[in-house]
Design a protein around this motif. Structure first.
Motif, PDB file in Angstrom:
ATOM      1  N   GLN A 172       0.832  -1.201   0.000  1.00  0.00           N
ATOM      2  CA  GLN A 172       0.000   0.000   0.000  1.00  0.00           C
ATOM      3  C   GLN A 172       0.874   1.262   0.000  1.00  0.00           C
ATOM      4  OE1 GLN A 172      -0.292  -2.493   2.207  1.00  0.00           O
ATOM      5  NE2 GLN A 172      -2.188  -3.495   1.535  1.00  0.00           N
ATOM      6  N   SER A 173       1.913   1.256   0.842  1.00  0.00           N
ATOM      7  CA  SER A 173       2.812   2.414   0.906  1.00  0.00           C
ATOM      8  C   SER A 173       3.603   2.567  -0.386  1.00  0.00           C
ATOM      9  CB  SER A 173       3.770   2.268   2.089  1.00  0.00           C
ATOM     10  OG  SER A 173       3.064   2.210   3.303  1.00  0.00           O
ATOM     11  N   MET A 174       4.061   1.451  -0.950  1.00  0.00           N
ATOM     12  CA  MET A 174       4.799   1.498  -2.217  1.00  0.00           C
ATOM     13  C   MET A 174       3.940   2.089  -3.327  1.00  0.00           C
ATOM     14  SD  MET A 174       6.403  -2.358  -2.008  1.00  0.00           S
ATOM     15  CE  MET A 174       6.869  -2.350  -3.741  1.00  0.00           C
ATOM     16  N   THR A 175       2.674   1.681  -3.362  1.00  0.00           N
ATOM     17  CA  THR A 175       1.782   2.149  -4.423  1.00  0.00           C
ATOM     18  C   THR A 175       1.461   3.626  -4.254  1.00  0.00           C
ATOM     19  OG1 THR A 175       0.814  -0.072  -4.342  1.00  0.00           O
ATOM     20  CG2 THR A 175      -0.319   1.555  -5.691  1.00  0.00           C
ATOM     21  N   LEU A 176       1.213   4.034  -3.007  1.00  0.00           N
ATOM     22  CA  LEU A 176       0.960   5.445  -2.738  1.00  0.00           C
ATOM     23  C   LEU A 176       2.147   6.299  -3.148  1.00  0.00           C
ATOM     24  CD1 LEU A 176      -0.580   7.830  -1.465  1.00  0.00           C
ATOM     25  CD2 LEU A 176       0.461   7.187   0.731  1.00  0.00           C
ATOM     26  N   GLU A 177       3.348   5.854  -2.819  1.00  0.00           N
ATOM     27  CA  GLU A 177       4.547   6.623  -3.156  1.00  0.00           C
ATOM     28  C   GLU A 177       4.641   6.847  -4.666  1.00  0.00           C
ATOM     29  OE1 GLU A 177       9.303   6.584  -2.135  1.00  0.00           O
ATOM     30  OE2 GLU A 177       8.315   4.671  -2.546  1.00  0.00           O
ATOM     31  N   GLU A 178       4.414   5.796  -5.440  1.00  0.00           N
ATOM     32  CA  GLU A 178       4.497   5.935  -6.889  1.00  0.00           C
ATOM     33  C   GLU A 178       3.368   6.804  -7.428  1.00  0.00           C
ATOM     34  OE1 GLU A 178       6.076   5.060 -10.803  1.00  0.00           O
ATOM     35  OE2 GLU A 178       6.835   5.224  -8.757  1.00  0.00           O
ATOM     36  N   PHE A 179       2.176   6.625  -6.886  1.00  0.00           N
ATOM     37  CA  PHE A 179       1.015   7.420  -7.301  1.00  0.00           C
ATOM     38  C   PHE A 179       1.280   8.909  -7.100  1.00  0.00           C
ATOM     39  CE2 PHE A 179      -3.117   9.409  -6.370  1.00  0.00           C
ATOM     40  CZ  PHE A 179      -3.894   8.966  -7.425  1.00  0.00           C
ATOM     41  N   ARG A 180       1.784   9.258  -5.932  1.00  0.00           N
ATOM     42  CA  ARG A 180       2.048  10.671  -5.643  1.00  0.00           C
ATOM     43  C   ARG A 180       3.258  11.185  -6.437  1.00  0.00           C
ATOM     44  NH1 ARG A 180      -0.215  11.767  -0.314  1.00  0.00           N
ATOM     45  NH2 ARG A 180       1.092  13.620  -0.136  1.00  0.00           N
ATOM     46  N   ARG A 181       4.252  10.344  -6.637  1.00  0.00           N
ATOM     47  CA  ARG A 181       5.437  10.768  -7.398  1.00  0.00           C
ATOM     48  C   ARG A 181       5.055  11.158  -8.815  1.00  0.00           C
ATOM     49  NH1 ARG A 181       8.762   9.180 -11.185  1.00  0.00           N
ATOM     50  NH2 ARG A 181       7.589   7.243 -11.553  1.00  0.00           N
ATOM     51  N   VAL A 182       4.202  10.361  -9.437  1.00  0.00           N
ATOM     52  CA  VAL A 182       3.803  10.635 -10.810  1.00  0.00           C
ATOM     53  C   VAL A 182       2.858  11.830 -10.886  1.00  0.00           C
ATOM     54  CG1 VAL A 182       2.636   9.694 -12.837  1.00  0.00           C
ATOM     55  CG2 VAL A 182       4.121   8.221 -11.463  1.00  0.00           C
ATOM     56  N   MET A 183       1.957  11.946  -9.920  1.00  0.00           N
ATOM     57  CA  MET A 183       0.966  13.021  -9.967  1.00  0.00           C
ATOM     58  C   MET A 183       1.560  14.378  -9.604  1.00  0.00           C
ATOM     59  SD  MET A 183      -2.830  13.199  -8.200  1.00  0.00           S
ATOM     60  CE  MET A 183      -3.473  11.928  -9.291  1.00  0.00           C
ATOM     61  N   TYR A 184       2.574  14.389  -8.719  1.00  0.00           N
ATOM     62  CA  TYR A 184       3.160  15.657  -8.264  1.00  0.00           C
ATOM     63  C   TYR A 184       4.670  15.679  -8.527  1.00  0.00           C
ATOM     64  CZ  TYR A 184      -1.222  16.043  -5.639  1.00  0.00           C
ATOM     65  OH  TYR A 184      -2.538  16.103  -5.274  1.00  0.00           O
ATOM     66  N   PRO A 185       5.084  15.722  -9.775  1.00  0.00           N
ATOM     67  CA  PRO A 185       6.522  15.781 -10.059  1.00  0.00           C
ATOM     68  C   PRO A 185       7.103  17.105  -9.574  1.00  0.00           C
ATOM     69  CG  PRO A 185       5.245  16.161 -12.061  1.00  0.00           C
ATOM     70  CD  PRO A 185       4.262  15.750 -11.003  1.00  0.00           C
ATOM     71  N   ASP A 186       8.257  17.021  -8.942  1.00  0.00           N
ATOM     72  CA  ASP A 186       8.975  18.229  -8.497  1.00  0.00           C
ATOM     73  C   ASP A 186       8.177  19.060  -7.500  1.00  0.00           C
ATOM     74  OD1 ASP A 186      11.094  17.593 -10.259  1.00  0.00           O
ATOM     75  OD2 ASP A 186       9.985  18.506 -11.913  1.00  0.00           O
ATOM     76  N   HIS A 187       7.350  18.408  -6.670  1.00  0.00           N
ATOM     77  CA  HIS A 187       6.622  19.113  -5.615  1.00  0.00           C
ATOM     78  C   HIS A 187       6.667  18.284  -4.335  1.00  0.00           C
ATOM     79  CE1 HIS A 187       3.250  20.838  -3.305  1.00  0.00           C
ATOM     80  NE2 HIS A 187       3.511  21.939  -3.997  1.00  0.00           N
ATOM     81  N   PRO A 188       6.699  18.941  -3.161  1.00  0.00           N
ATOM     82  CA  PRO A 188       6.758  18.184  -1.902  1.00  0.00           C
ATOM     83  C   PRO A 188       5.636  17.155  -1.734  1.00  0.00           C
ATOM     84  CG  PRO A 188       7.250  20.489  -1.490  1.00  0.00           C
ATOM     85  CD  PRO A 188       6.834  20.398  -2.928  1.00  0.00           C
ATOM     86  N   TYR A 189       4.444  17.416  -2.275  1.00  0.00           N
ATOM     87  CA  TYR A 189       3.363  16.442  -2.155  1.00  0.00           C
ATOM     88  C   TYR A 189       3.698  15.129  -2.860  1.00  0.00           C
ATOM     89  CZ  TYR A 189       0.276  20.236  -0.540  1.00  0.00           C
ATOM     90  OH  TYR A 189      -0.304  21.273   0.163  1.00  0.00           O
ATOM     91  N   GLY A 190       4.614  15.175  -3.794  1.00  0.00           N
ATOM     92  CA  GLY A 190       5.004  13.972  -4.516  1.00  0.00           C
ATOM     93  C   GLY A 190       6.163  13.229  -3.877  1.00  0.00           C
ATOM     94  N   ARG A 191       6.697  13.746  -2.771  1.00  0.00           N
ATOM     95  CA  ARG A 191       7.815  13.108  -2.091  1.00  0.00           C
ATOM     96  C   ARG A 191       7.309  12.494  -0.784  1.00  0.00           C
ATOM     97  NH1 ARG A 191      10.350  17.934  -4.369  1.00  0.00           N
ATOM     98  NH2 ARG A 191      10.140  19.128  -2.432  1.00  0.00           N
ATOM     99  N   VAL A 192       6.907  11.249  -0.838  1.00  0.00           N
ATOM    100  CA  VAL A 192       6.307  10.586   0.319  1.00  0.00           C
ATOM    101  C   VAL A 192       7.357  10.071   1.289  1.00  0.00           C
ATOM    102  CG1 VAL A 192       4.817   8.677   1.058  1.00  0.00           C
ATOM    103  CG2 VAL A 192       4.264   9.972  -1.011  1.00  0.00           C
ATOM    104  N   PHE A 193       8.417   9.463   0.755  1.00  0.00           N
ATOM    105  CA  PHE A 193       9.448   8.872   1.600  1.00  0.00           C
ATOM    106  C   PHE A 193      10.825   9.437   1.269  1.00  0.00           C
ATOM    107  CE2 PHE A 193       6.344   5.270   1.269  1.00  0.00           C
ATOM    108  CZ  PHE A 193       5.864   5.376   2.575  1.00  0.00           C
ATOM    109  N   PRO A 194      11.672   9.592   2.292  1.00  0.00           N
ATOM    110  CA  PRO A 194      13.058   9.996   2.047  1.00  0.00           C
ATOM    111  C   PRO A 194      13.892   8.769   1.702  1.00  0.00           C
ATOM    112  CG  PRO A 194      12.727   9.729   4.390  1.00  0.00           C
ATOM    113  CD  PRO A 194      11.389   9.434   3.738  1.00  0.00           C
ATOM    114  N   THR A 195      15.134   8.993   1.338  1.00  0.00           N
ATOM    115  CA  THR A 195      16.093   7.901   1.224  1.00  0.00           C
ATOM    116  C   THR A 195      16.743   7.700   2.595  1.00  0.00           C
ATOM    117  OG1 THR A 195      17.936   9.360   0.645  1.00  0.00           O
ATOM    118  CG2 THR A 195      16.568   8.524  -1.171  1.00  0.00           C
ATOM    119  N   GLU A 196      17.361   6.544   2.778  1.00  0.00           N
ATOM    120  CA  GLU A 196      18.067   6.316   4.037  1.00  0.00           C
ATOM    121  C   GLU A 196      19.195   7.330   4.191  1.00  0.00           C
ATOM    122  OE1 GLU A 196      19.368   2.356   4.694  1.00  0.00           O
ATOM    123  OE2 GLU A 196      17.387   1.453   4.369  1.00  0.00           O
TER     124      GLU A 196
END
Length: 458
Positions: A172-196
């Motif tokens: 569910q989290s993986m899918t949400l991350e991709e959904f938001r990444r594609v819908m909000y490119p280059d915007h904070p709403y599209g960045r759900v998770f940080p990198t380690e």
């Protein structure tokens, strides 16, 4: 004696069919409009706003300090920095340790918590009414005077890394991350998770800089609800927050969501289920059509009695908990239908979801079906206003989106004013399935051919 037993048996046999008859439930009462009796709002010289709401008979007070400092204010390399800031704010002030804060709040019959959301952060507490002024002072100390103990940062970062690992392993989290990444490119709403690496690299100076840039009186609003001495609370507020620096206004970037019909497939070899996110950008709560969109969503997929739920859960048995929602942030919103479906019926589930969207666009619902959904929404709205926290949440939502008082006071009326034909218009106008973004997480070897037909508009 035998004759009496026989008579009793005959009487029971004739009574059972009558008792077994299904009785119609009583009609529900008329939902009440939102009312805020004697609410008082004031603004301090530094721009901080305060709303005092007397409510209920229980001698307790709920307080929420809402500050426009959230994930939306993070840069591309600062994902979850706001969350880490909130974690560190709970670890002590210049006058209190974390243990002292917790013990002091507990001694008032409550607790104090800091939480970070996409658009804003909160410092909140719930205490016995007699301690309301003291809680104001404690919240002010936490909000204004964090000590930023460097010794606690490694532990907090380790906690965040564990959370990241867990969430990134869930479909569910993986899918949400991709959904938001594609819908909000280059915007904070599209960045759900940080990198380690991001989390590992954050320093106390990074946290301090984010706090200095975003946390201030001019971005803050305090909500106080329940039973309390209004004069004593107002005095405590002015003393505890009056000298807080005004700071700078919120300068969050305006989102520009994009979407087009395409399938984004995330592979989970061996997965027994496929996780589906299907959605499109829509209006935010400031738009005149928003209430009608809420009704349309509840009828289509956002309630247990909704059409999509009835179809793919009750009739087909494809999934256990499908759900749609209108997800909103400041001046932004999207509609999304989610479902975890059995792998073998991934394509069939999508077919049925699109079929229900198309059916609603082509034909208005019946008046009876719509009335049931309106009753459900009105009832849940009334329930959401039946607690101190619920009322403060409603006021915070209203103020975040810049809505008038009538948004709340006329909410129930607006729900019932939506007509069947208006639901059809909303579905046609905003739920344009030919433009919907589709993200599916599952076993690619088993679902690739199933989802290919949905990559383009038929």
């Amino acid at each position: 004696m035998k004759r009496l037993a026989t008579a009793a048996a005959l009487l029971l046999a004739t009574a059972l069919p009558v008792a077994a008859q299904k009785q119609a439930p009583p009609e529900g009462g008329t939902p009440k409009d939102f009312r805020l009796a004697q609410a008082k709002t004031l603004t301090l010289p530094n721009g901080m706003r305060v709303t005092l709401v007397p409510y209920g008979a229980v001698p307790k007070t709920t307080m929420v300090l809402v500050i426009r400092a959230g994930n939306v204010h993070e840069g591309p390399e600062q994902v979850w920095l706001a969350d880490l800031m909130g974690d560190l704010m709970e670890e002590g002030t210049t006058t209190r340790t974390a243990e002292q804060i917790a013990n002091e709040a507990a001694g008032m019959g409550g607790s104090l918590n800091v939480n970070v959301a996409p658009d804003q952060m909160t410092v909140g507490g719930d205490v016995l009414a007699e301690f309301a002024p003291a809680m104001v002072r404690l919240m002010a100390d936490v909000a204004r005077n964090p000590s930023w103990p460097a010794s606690e940062l490694p532990r907090l970062k380790a906690d965040r890394l564990r959370q990241l690992t867990i969430q990134k392993s869930q479909p569910q989290s993986m899918t949400l991350e991709e959904f938001r990444r594609v819908m909000y490119p280059d915007h904070p709403y599209g960045r759900v998770f940080p990198t380690e690496a991001m989390i590992q690299g954050y320093t106390v100076d990074d946290v301090k800089a984010f706090y200095a840039a975003n946390v201030s009186a001019g971005r803050a609003r305090l909500y106080v609800g329940g039973r309390f001495d209004a004069a004593a609370v107002e005095k405590a507020v002015r003393e505890a927050f009056g000298s807080w620096a005004k700071g700078t206004p919120s300068m969050a970037p305006q989102p520009k969501p994009v979407t087009r019909r395409a399938v984004h497939l995330l592979d989970r070899p061996g997965a027994q289920q496929s996780t589906i996110y299907l959605g499109i950008p829509v209006i935010d709560p400031s738009h005149a059509d928003y209430s009608a969109l809420v009704v349309t969503n509840a009828l289509l997929g956002g309630s247990f009695a909704s059409r999509i739920t009835s179809n793919i859960r009750e009739e087909k048995g494809y999934t256990y908990s499908p759900f749609s929602q209108v997800s909103v942030r400041y001046r932004d919103g999207y509609w999304v239908q989610t479902a975890d479906v059995t792998t073998a019926v991934t394509g069939a589930s999508l077919t049925e979801i699109f079929k229900e969207i198309d059916r609603l666009q082509a034909e208005a619902p019946s008046a009876d079906e719509l009335k049931g959904i309106q009753n459900y929404l009105a009832g849940t709205f009334v329930l959401s206003n039946s607690s101190r926290q619920g009322i403060l949440n409603q006021l915070s939502f209203r103020d975040l989106h810049g809505l008038p008082d009538t948004y709340l006071t006329d909410y129930v009326k607006r729900l019932y004013a939506v007509t069947p034909e208006e639901v059809r218009r909303i579905a046609q106008t905003y739920l344009r399935d030919e433009e919907m973004l589709l993200v599916v997480t599952g076993d690619r070897s088993k679902i690739d051919e199933q989802v290919k037909p949905f990559e383009v508009v038929p």
